[in-house]
Design a protein around this motif. Sequence first.
Motif, PDB file in Angstrom:
ATOM      1  N   ASN A 171       0.823  -1.205   0.000  1.00  0.00           N
ATOM      2  CA  ASN A 171       0.000   0.000   0.000  1.00  0.00           C
ATOM      3  C   ASN A 171       0.861   1.260   0.000  1.00  0.00           C
ATOM      4  N   CYS A 172       1.950   1.235   0.744  1.00  0.00           N
ATOM      5  CA  CYS A 172       2.875   2.375   0.745  1.00  0.00           C
ATOM      6  C   CYS A 172       3.489   2.569  -0.639  1.00  0.00           C
ATOM      7  N   MET A 173       3.950   1.498  -1.232  1.00  0.00           N
ATOM      8  CA  MET A 173       4.589   1.593  -2.545  1.00  0.00           C
ATOM      9  C   MET A 173       3.607   2.079  -3.603  1.00  0.00           C
ATOM     10  N   ALA A 174       2.354   1.702  -3.458  1.00  0.00           N
ATOM     11  CA  ALA A 174       1.340   2.079  -4.455  1.00  0.00           C
ATOM     12  C   ALA A 174       1.108   3.581  -4.501  1.00  0.00           C
ATOM     13  N   VAL A 175       1.336   4.278  -3.367  1.00  0.00           N
ATOM     14  CA  VAL A 175       1.120   5.728  -3.352  1.00  0.00           C
ATOM     15  C   VAL A 175       2.431   6.505  -3.420  1.00  0.00           C
ATOM     16  N   GLY A 176       3.541   5.787  -3.640  1.00  0.00           N
ATOM     17  CA  GLY A 176       4.825   6.452  -3.771  1.00  0.00           C
ATOM     18  C   GLY A 176       5.448   6.874  -2.456  1.00  0.00           C
ATOM     19  N   LEU A 177       5.081   6.222  -1.361  1.00  0.00           N
ATOM     20  CA  LEU A 177       5.653   6.512  -0.056  1.00  0.00           C
ATOM     21  C   LEU A 177       6.817   5.555   0.179  1.00  0.00           C
ATOM     22  N   LYS A 178       8.005   6.096   0.439  1.00  0.00           N
ATOM     23  CA  LYS A 178       9.187   5.250   0.613  1.00  0.00           C
ATOM     24  C   LYS A 178       8.992   4.326   1.806  1.00  0.00           C
ATOM     25  N   VAL A 179       9.272   3.061   1.585  1.00  0.00           N
ATOM     26  CA  VAL A 179       9.057   2.053   2.612  1.00  0.00           C
ATOM     27  C   VAL A 179      10.208   1.062   2.565  1.00  0.00           C
ATOM     28  N   GLY A 180      10.498   0.457   3.691  1.00  0.00           N
ATOM     29  CA  GLY A 180      11.563  -0.532   3.740  1.00  0.00           C
ATOM     30  C   GLY A 180      11.310  -1.561   4.827  1.00  0.00           C
ATOM     31  N   LEU A 181      12.147  -2.582   4.839  1.00  0.00           N
ATOM     32  CA  LEU A 181      12.038  -3.670   5.805  1.00  0.00           C
ATOM     33  C   LEU A 181      13.005  -3.449   6.961  1.00  0.00           C
ATOM     34  N   ARG A 182      12.587  -3.893   8.137  1.00  0.00           N
ATOM     35  CA  ARG A 182      13.438  -3.916   9.330  1.00  0.00           C
ATOM     36  C   ARG A 182      13.473  -5.361   9.820  1.00  0.00           C
ATOM     37  N   PHE A 183      14.659  -5.931   9.896  1.00  0.00           N
ATOM     38  CA  PHE A 183      14.789  -7.357  10.204  1.00  0.00           C
ATOM     39  C   PHE A 183      15.809  -7.517  11.329  1.00  0.00           C
ATOM     40  N   THR A 184      15.359  -7.952  12.512  1.00  0.00           N
ATOM     41  CA  THR A 184      16.258  -8.204  13.632  1.00  0.00           C
ATOM     42  C   THR A 184      16.709  -9.650  13.586  1.00  0.00           C
ATOM     43  N   VAL A 185      18.033  -9.852  13.509  1.00  0.00           N
ATOM     44  CA  VAL A 185      18.590 -11.185  13.265  1.00  0.00           C
ATOM     45  C   VAL A 185      18.971 -11.873  14.577  1.00  0.00           C
ATOM     46  N   TYR A 186      18.549 -13.106  14.723  1.00  0.00           N
ATOM     47  CA  TYR A 186      19.034 -13.960  15.801  1.00  0.00           C
ATOM     48  C   TYR A 186      19.132 -15.382  15.260  1.00  0.00           C
ATOM     49  N   LYS A 187      19.546 -16.335  16.078  1.00  0.00           N
ATOM     50  CA  LYS A 187      19.880 -17.667  15.580  1.00  0.00           C
ATOM     51  C   LYS A 187      18.755 -18.300  14.780  1.00  0.00           C
ATOM     52  N   HIS A 188      17.531 -18.192  15.278  1.00  0.00           N
ATOM     53  CA  HIS A 188      16.434 -18.955  14.683  1.00  0.00           C
ATOM     54  C   HIS A 188      15.873 -18.335  13.411  1.00  0.00           C
ATOM     55  N   ASN A 189      16.163 -17.053  13.160  1.00  0.00           N
ATOM     56  CA  ASN A 189      15.653 -16.493  11.907  1.00  0.00           C
ATOM     57  C   ASN A 189      16.754 -16.115  10.930  1.00  0.00           C
ATOM     58  N   ALA A 190      18.022 -16.306  11.311  1.00  0.00           N
ATOM     59  CA  ALA A 190      19.115 -16.015  10.381  1.00  0.00           C
ATOM     60  C   ALA A 190      18.990 -16.798   9.070  1.00  0.00           C
TER      61      ALA A 190
END
Length: 400
Positions: A172-191
């Motif tokens: 939805n953000c991308m559709a209206v031209g609003l800059k958006v990004g991902l935030r990913f906190t890394v630990y053993k089980h999701n690396a």
Amino acid sequence: MIGISKLYCGTVEPSDALRYGRHSKDLPSHLLQFSADKKPVVVWNMTKACNLKCAHCYAHATAGPAADELTTAEAKALIDDLAEYGSPVILFSGGEPLMRPDLPELARYATGKGMRAVISTNGTLISADKAKELKDIGLSYVGVSLDGMQPVHDKFRGVDGAFEQALEGIRNCMAVGLKVGLRFTVYKHNAPEVPQVFDLLEQEGIPRVCFYHLVYAGRGSRLADEDLSHQGTRDLLDLIMDRTQDLFRKGQAPEVLTVDNHADGPYVYLRLLREDPERAAEVLELLQYNEGNSSGRGIGCVSWDGRVHPDQFWRHLDLGNVRQRPFSEIWTDLDHPVMGKLKDKRPYVTGRCADCRWLDVCGGNFRVRAEAATGDLWAPDPACYLSDEEIATQPPRTNS
């Protein structure tokens, strides 16, 4: 904050920051980390309310708001002070900032004062209409937290369907031209999910991703044993650099950053020193501009109740309260026994940090993580994964 795309893929040159005089108020957002004055980006945890139950929540968020949250009028007074002081960015966080009804009003107020306003959100509440509203306000950026693909993310966030809702919010953000990004906190089980995060970045055309190293604070303090090993962290950085370079070769140029472990800077430099010594010299200059960890200097935090902290993870250290004194006054009060030392940590860090050749580049890394792990604020950060040989390597001097 270490810009992998900026440094390793060469999207920023030292001259880019010098062109603006390295003043925070003049620098574009993507160059702020290279400012000379280090006017603070301020994270305001504007509410304790959140609709999810994330395992690593440093804010100990709850289902509803806290009783003592700053009022709208008090929030505007805070923004007035920040704008006058010269803070370039206010980051609305939580809890979940979109659960606070006056977020649009306050974001609009901040942009009207000449500040850049951004939000850190779980993304689940960003409908098409909300995305348009945020775009119209003049919001600069929306950071949406993901922790992997659907099964991992939903388990970590404590709510089924959170992944699909967050992805819809991103779209939805991308559709209206609003800059958006991902935030990913890394630990053993999701690396192991990191490659799929890059796949998602490529498939969706998402322009930015920040990979956060685990900081032992809030609920995250219970996850200290789940942090990556030193070798695991090195492998992670190599993977991030390889996948970022691969996207650039395919014609995509997302902004890729790592956050909360400033050993990443020397690690990127040392890899480039082997691969491209000419670029490595430019990267070293940029890292010296960056100066590494900036808690209590270039990054600050205000809690929902007005308490001021050196960063968003250091919630047990109160520097003062904006209900009694303006943020700008608290921030520049060097009589505080910790705050004064955070302005220049070099005389106080101990152990291998004190002798490290990269101290001016790393800034002593995360003091709150060292304190959580050892009880000593000035001890070496246990998440530093550089070898003794690497920290003994004298970096060449630049001409800056």
